[in-house]
Design a protein around this motif. Structure first.
Motif, short mmCIF file in Angstrom:
data_model
loop_
_atom_site.label_atom_id
_atom_site.label_comp_id
_atom_site.label_asym_id
_atom_site.label_seq_id
_atom_site.Cartn_x
_atom_site.Cartn_y
_atom_site.Cartn_z
N ALA A 5 42.93 36.30 46.86
CA ALA A 5 41.89 36.20 47.42
C ALA A 5 41.79 37.61 48.38
O ALA A 5 40.74 38.07 48.32
N ARG A 6 42.76 37.88 48.93
CA ARG A 6 42.66 38.91 49.98
C ARG A 6 42.75 40.28 49.02
O ARG A 6 41.78 41.18 49.45
N TYR A 7 43.21 40.43 47.98
CA TYR A 7 43.47 41.70 46.97
C TYR A 7 41.87 41.89 46.41
O TYR A 7 41.41 42.89 46.57
N TYR A 8 41.40 40.89 45.84
CA TYR A 8 40.26 41.08 45.08
C TYR A 8 38.96 40.88 46.09
O TYR A 8 38.03 41.96 45.82
N PHE A 9 38.91 40.17 47.05
CA PHE A 9 37.73 39.80 47.87
C PHE A 9 37.86 40.30 49.41
O PHE A 9 36.92 40.06 49.93
#
Length: 176
Positions: free
Chosen positions: A104-108
């Motif tokens: 979730a943090r990496y992509y968005f």
């Protein structure tokens, strides 16, 4: 995000004891009908968790049998929420660590609880092969576009599964 994962990975997750006999039987029958090519997995989230924990990727019936026994054991030791938590924290995210929170943090650049439907569907769909759907790790423009196309196709599949399993409304499905 959890409903998206369950919809695409193991729609009967809350209703089996670690093994989904219907999915397993369907996978075996389809494999036999396809001349021994087994395309459908038949594994539950619990079985996939076991496979990831024991790190045994041998393609054999004996490995599958051991995995099923251990899945039954896991289901007696832990509740569904705990097993799902184990599973959601196992998949690797492009050199940044493992798990749905990292994804979730990496992509968005969001916390998991802040993901919208499309973002949740993308992450759920990418569990099968995070590298295949990640355009950020591709070196050529063509490879980036191919990853984006795969990601869209997989995200749409997850959304379709969610809709067909009555986890989202038609209006949500069409909008996403």
């Amino acid at each position: 995000a959890i409903e998206a994962v369950i919809s695409v990975e193991d729609k009967h997750f809350y209703h089996h004891i670690g093994i989904d006999l219907i999915a397993l039987t369907t996978a075996v029958v389809e494999g036999i009908l396809n001349g021994g090519r087994f395309r459908r997995g038949g594994s539950t989230i619990t079985q996939q968790t076991v496979k990831n924990i024991i790190n045994d990727w041998e393609a054999s019936f004996s490995r599958k049998f051991r995995e099923m026994i251990k899945a039954l054991q896991l289901e007696t030791l832990y509740n569904k929420h705990q097993i799902l938590e184990f599973y959601l924290n196992q998949f690797h995210v492009a050199g940044n660590g493992s798990g749905i929170g990292i994804a979730a943090r990496y992509y968005f650049n969001k916390n998991t609880q802040d993901l919208n439907l499309v973002e949740s569907a993308f992450i759920a769909g990418s569990l099968k092969g995070p590298g295949k759907y990640n355009p950020f790790i591709k070196y050529t423009k063509a490879a980036k576009e191919k990853a984006r196309a795969y990601a869209k196709e997989r995200k749409d599949y997850v959304l379709r599964q969610m809709y067909e399993q009555n986890k989202i409304y038609k209006s949500e499905y069409e909008k996403a």
